[in-house]
Scaffold this motif. Structure first.
Motif, PDB file in Angstrom:
ATOM      1  N   LYS A   1      -0.614   2.907   3.981  1.00 34.62           N
ATOM      2  CA  LYS A   1      -1.488   3.790   4.763  1.00 34.62           C
ATOM      3  C   LYS A   1      -0.580   4.881   5.283  1.00 34.62           C
ATOM      4  O   LYS A   1       0.507   4.554   5.781  1.00 34.62           O
ATOM      5  CB  LYS A   1      -1.965   3.016   5.990  1.00 34.62           C
ATOM      6  N   TYR A   2      -0.976   6.138   5.218  1.00 34.98           N
ATOM      7  CA  TYR A   2      -0.116   7.140   5.856  1.00 34.98           C
ATOM      8  C   TYR A   2      -0.840   8.352   6.412  1.00 34.98           C
ATOM      9  O   TYR A   2      -1.882   8.763   5.922  1.00 34.98           O
ATOM     10  CB  TYR A   2       1.039   7.563   4.943  1.00 34.98           C
ATOM     11  N   ASP A   3      -0.231   8.866   7.476  1.00 32.10           N
ATOM     12  CA  ASP A   3      -0.605  10.154   8.053  1.00 32.10           C
ATOM     13  C   ASP A   3       0.336  11.159   7.375  1.00 32.10           C
ATOM     14  O   ASP A   3       1.539  11.159   7.627  1.00 32.10           O
ATOM     15  CB  ASP A   3      -0.366  10.083   9.562  1.00 32.10           C
TER      16      ASP A   3
ATOM     17  N   HIS B   1      -3.633  12.764   3.651  1.00 29.64           N
ATOM     18  CA  HIS B   1      -3.408  11.414   4.161  1.00 29.64           C
ATOM     19  C   HIS B   1      -3.885  10.344   3.171  1.00 29.64           C
ATOM     20  O   HIS B   1      -4.553  10.674   2.196  1.00 29.64           O
ATOM     21  CB  HIS B   1      -4.167  11.236   5.480  1.00 29.64           C
ATOM     22  N   ALA B   2      -3.551   9.101   3.465  1.00 33.37           N
ATOM     23  CA  ALA B   2      -4.063   8.001   2.638  1.00 33.37           C
ATOM     24  C   ALA B   2      -4.386   6.800   3.506  1.00 33.37           C
ATOM     25  O   ALA B   2      -3.563   6.363   4.317  1.00 33.37           O
ATOM     26  CB  ALA B   2      -3.054   7.612   1.568  1.00 33.37           C
ATOM     27  N   LEU B   3      -5.592   6.291   3.326  1.00 28.32           N
ATOM     28  CA  LEU B   3      -5.979   5.032   3.968  1.00 28.32           C
ATOM     29  C   LEU B   3      -5.551   3.883   3.059  1.00 28.32           C
ATOM     30  O   LEU B   3      -5.306   2.782   3.514  1.00 28.32           O
ATOM     31  CB  LEU B   3      -7.506   5.009   4.146  1.00 28.32           C
TER      32      LEU B   3
ATOM     33  N   GLU C   1       6.778   5.441  11.744  1.00 29.87           N
ATOM     34  CA  GLU C   1       5.469   4.983  12.257  1.00 29.87           C
ATOM     35  C   GLU C   1       4.279   5.577  11.503  1.00 29.87           C
ATOM     36  O   GLU C   1       3.206   4.989  11.488  1.00 29.87           O
ATOM     37  CB  GLU C   1       5.329   5.401  13.731  1.00 29.87           C
ATOM     38  N   ASP C   2       4.454   6.762  10.913  1.00 32.59           N
ATOM     39  CA  ASP C   2       3.299   7.389  10.254  1.00 32.59           C
ATOM     40  C   ASP C   2       3.103   6.920   8.812  1.00 32.59           C
ATOM     41  O   ASP C   2       2.173   7.368   8.137  1.00 32.59           O
ATOM     42  CB  ASP C   2       3.342   8.928  10.356  1.00 32.59           C
TER      43      ASP C   2
ATOM     44  N   ARG D   1       2.769   3.146   6.895  1.00 35.24           N
ATOM     45  CA  ARG D   1       2.755   1.694   7.074  1.00 35.24           C
ATOM     46  C   ARG D   1       2.442   0.998   5.760  1.00 35.24           C
ATOM     47  O   ARG D   1       1.508   1.371   5.048  1.00 35.24           O
ATOM     48  CB  ARG D   1       1.680   1.281   8.082  1.00 35.24           C
ATOM     49  N   ALA D   2       3.242  -0.008   5.443  1.00 35.59           N
ATOM     50  CA  ALA D   2       2.926  -0.885   4.325  1.00 35.59           C
ATOM     51  C   ALA D   2       1.930  -1.907   4.843  1.00 35.59           C
ATOM     52  O   ALA D   2       2.146  -2.498   5.901  1.00 35.59           O
ATOM     53  CB  ALA D   2       4.188  -1.584   3.846  1.00 35.59           C
ATOM     54  N   VAL D   3       0.799  -2.077   4.136  1.00 38.15           N
ATOM     55  CA  VAL D   3      -0.218  -3.008   4.639  1.00 38.15           C
ATOM     56  C   VAL D   3      -0.445  -4.206   3.724  1.00 38.15           C
ATOM     57  O   VAL D   3      -1.012  -5.204   4.145  1.00 38.15           O
ATOM     58  CB  VAL D   3      -1.566  -2.297   4.914  1.00 38.15           C
TER      59      VAL D   3
ATOM     60  N   ARG E   1      -5.431  16.744  13.424  1.00 40.56           N
ATOM     61  CA  ARG E   1      -4.538  16.409  12.311  1.00 40.56           C
ATOM     62  C   ARG E   1      -5.312  15.938  11.085  1.00 40.56           C
ATOM     63  O   ARG E   1      -4.751  15.885   9.992  1.00 40.56           O
ATOM     64  CB  ARG E   1      -3.579  15.278  12.705  1.00 40.56           C
ATOM     65  N   PHE E   2      -6.583  15.561  11.287  1.00 39.22           N
ATOM     66  CA  PHE E   2      -7.338  14.882  10.232  1.00 39.22           C
ATOM     67  C   PHE E   2      -8.645  15.571   9.857  1.00 39.22           C
ATOM     68  O   PHE E   2      -9.471  14.988   9.164  1.00 39.22           O
ATOM     69  CB  PHE E   2      -7.623  13.430  10.656  1.00 39.22           C
TER      70      PHE E   2
ATOM     71  N   ARG F   1      -8.304  12.664   2.789  1.00 37.53           N
ATOM     72  CA  ARG F   1      -7.657  11.353   2.812  1.00 37.53           C
ATOM     73  C   ARG F   1      -8.043  10.569   1.553  1.00 37.53           C
ATOM     74  O   ARG F   1      -9.228  10.482   1.219  1.00 37.53           O
ATOM     75  CB  ARG F   1      -8.108  10.609   4.067  1.00 37.53           C
TER      76      ARG F   1
ATOM     77  N   GLU G   1      -2.763  23.939  18.835  1.00 34.23           N
ATOM     78  CA  GLU G   1      -3.903  23.106  18.395  1.00 34.23           C
ATOM     79  C   GLU G   1      -4.046  21.811  19.193  1.00 34.23           C
ATOM     80  O   GLU G   1      -5.143  21.274  19.284  1.00 34.23           O
ATOM     81  CB  GLU G   1      -3.716  22.721  16.921  1.00 34.23           C
TER      82      GLU G   1
ATOM     83  N   HIS H   1       0.163  -5.008  11.815  1.00 37.21           N
ATOM     84  CA  HIS H   1       0.709  -3.698  11.444  1.00 37.21           C
ATOM     85  C   HIS H   1       0.093  -2.589  12.278  1.00 37.21           C
ATOM     86  O   HIS H   1      -1.113  -2.582  12.505  1.00 37.21           O
ATOM     87  CB  HIS H   1       0.437  -3.415   9.963  1.00 37.21           C
ATOM     88  N   ASN H   2       0.915  -1.638  12.674  1.00 39.35           N
ATOM     89  CA  ASN H   2       0.401  -0.465  13.373  1.00 39.35           C
ATOM     90  C   ASN H   2      -0.448   0.359  12.395  1.00 39.35           C
ATOM     91  O   ASN H   2      -0.378   0.170  11.186  1.00 39.35           O
ATOM     92  CB  ASN H   2       1.571   0.378  13.904  1.00 39.35           C
ATOM     93  N   ASP H   3      -1.267   1.267  12.926  1.00 38.91           N
ATOM     94  CA  ASP H   3      -2.133   2.094  12.094  1.00 38.91           C
ATOM     95  C   ASP H   3      -1.697   3.554  12.248  1.00 38.91           C
ATOM     96  O   ASP H   3      -1.755   4.098  13.345  1.00 38.91           O
ATOM     97  CB  ASP H   3      -3.586   1.909  12.577  1.00 38.91           C
ATOM     98  N   PRO H   4      -1.244   4.190  11.139  1.00 39.15           N
ATOM     99  CA  PRO H   4      -0.731   5.565  11.248  1.00 39.15           C
ATOM    100  C   PRO H   4      -1.754   6.551  11.789  1.00 39.15           C
ATOM    101  O   PRO H   4      -1.379   7.602  12.290  1.00 39.15           O
ATOM    102  CB  PRO H   4      -0.377   5.927   9.805  1.00 39.15           C
ATOM    103  N   PHE H   5      -3.047   6.211  11.690  1.00 41.65           N
ATOM    104  CA  PHE H   5      -4.069   7.138  12.177  1.00 41.65           C
ATOM    105  C   PHE H   5      -4.354   6.952  13.667  1.00 41.65           C
ATOM    106  O   PHE H   5      -5.034   7.752  14.283  1.00 41.65           O
ATOM    107  CB  PHE H   5      -5.354   7.004  11.359  1.00 41.65           C
TER     108      PHE H   5
ATOM    109  N   SER I   1      -1.575   5.548  15.753  1.00 45.30           N
ATOM    110  CA  SER I   1      -0.318   5.234  16.438  1.00 45.30           C
ATOM    111  C   SER I   1       0.058   6.215  17.542  1.00 45.30           C
ATOM    112  O   SER I   1       0.760   5.852  18.473  1.00 45.30           O
ATOM    113  CB  SER I   1       0.830   5.069  15.439  1.00 45.30           C
TER     114      SER I   1
END
Lengths: 243, 243
Positions: free
Chosen positions: A8-10, A55-57, A84-85, A87-89, A125-126, A237, B84, B118-122, B124
């Motif tokens: 998952k990434y921002d 981004h990717a969920l 932190e942005d 994460r391997a899930v 950001r999204f 995303r 922003e 796991h933390n969530d990048p969206f 965090s």
């Protein structure tokens, strides 16, 4: 062992997925983290080359590696090395032949537009903040007209190396919830910038610059210059990858 | 004219609200933007000195200024000068005596804990990621025991200059939705770091380091060293200010 890893990434801070000389990419960060964990150089194959700022969920990649770490523990260990942005899930063991790039059957992307006067600092950001009111009903009709197995040359950015420009676009759904307009697109594959051009074209329908009929004609004429803008990356995303 | 301005902000990049020499603050950014718009130096009075990294869904300030810009247009004009992550969302004309700091009747803060592996990048930037499972029922009971008009010395960080340490804590509500635990606190005013110490103490109840009875005793003994940690800033958001 052939390992399938889900991230998952921002994407805000990165120059997209694919390793490149001009900026930090998610592939590079991931391979560096894997090298620390596995104590050797690892090359990963990703399901999709998301653009800078996208981004990717659910982003899937695979890599070959022998390790004594239990496979289900790899995300936890890897997350200690990742920022932190990212994460391997999930991590699973696959057959040797599995390839995260070539074996995708279907991908779903979601794009979010914040359609109101002021942007929202908790969403900015999204989302694509678009202050002019959009006609969502017209966008829905235009979205339906895009669906099908077609040549999507009109919705492809230049600089693409795709072998064929035919894609099976299974779904383009426009939904509205308060000020948030969500566009969800599913296909067997997407051309370069295709989702962002679909969104930009739907926004041109929503603001009256294009009619629903014109969208169908643009696709037939295969001319990128007739469609809408390429929507900015931060609203996009990668939502799901099916194998 | 005495103008009341409402902001929304993502505090991640700032050293809190109040202007200070060691880092960029929201007050500084706002005053610089107002100077550009109003063509003269402006000093604003804020409702709350949010800490570094703390966010606001509704932060109110006031400032005195003569302008020919229609008051309801000020947010739009100001947003062109603001980054922003800070948005002006409302501006109204008030009586000369109105003071955003001294006339608050009630404030509500909300804290979010992401309670899963796991933390969530969206999320965090806006949550405290806490991987150990918390006992939410025990946290609810401890939260109830905190409510009331009391001396909250035990929940105040050192370095505070408060004239009185008595506050009327009207509500501390713990809710769970999936992996997200939300703690909402309303009071006539809060001491320095009070919400973050309330949250840290509730987490100590949730992980078994403190019992519900011990929380009551800590408040009675007025000893900060007996309570939980000060929860990290990014989970906190100023939610509402009532005048």
């Amino acid at each position: 062992m052939n390992l399938k890893l889900t991230l998952k990434y921002d994407g805000t801070e990165y120059h997209g997925w694919q390793r490149q000389p001009n900026g930090i990419t998610i592939q590079e960060i991931l391979e560096d983290a894997l090298e620390k964990v596995m104590k050797k150089k690892i090359t990963v194959t990703g399901c999709s080359r998301t653009d800078a700022g996208v981004h990717a969920l659910m982003h899937v990649s695979n890599f070959k590696c022998e390790t004594s770490i239990p496979v289900h523990k790899i995300p936890l260990v890897l997350n200690q090395q990742l920022p932190e942005d990212i994460r391997a899930v999930d991590c699973t063991l696959e057959e040797d032949g599995f390839n995260a790039r070539y074996h995708t059957k279907e991908k779903t992307y979601r794009y979010r537009i914040l359609n109101c006067e002021h942007n929202d600092p908790f969403l900015s950001r999204f989302v694509w903040h678009y202050p002019i009111k959009l006609d969502v009903d017209a966008m829905k009709k235009a979205a339906e007209s895009m669906v099908g197995e077609k040549d999507f040359t009109a919705f492809m950015a230049s600089g693409s190396s795709a072998k064929t420009t035919v894609r099976n676009l299974k779904r383009v759904e426009v939904e509205k919830d308060g000020n948030l307009i969500t566009i969800t697109a599913t296909a067997n594959g997407f051309l370069y910038n295709m989702v962002r051009i679909i969104v930009g074209t739907l926004v041109y329908v929503g603001n009256g610059k294009l009619t629903v009929d014109e969208v169908a004609r643009i696709l037939e004429e295969k001319d990128r210059t007739l469609g809408g803008v390429t929507a900015p990356p931060q609203g996009l995303r990668l939502e799901e990858v099916v194998y």
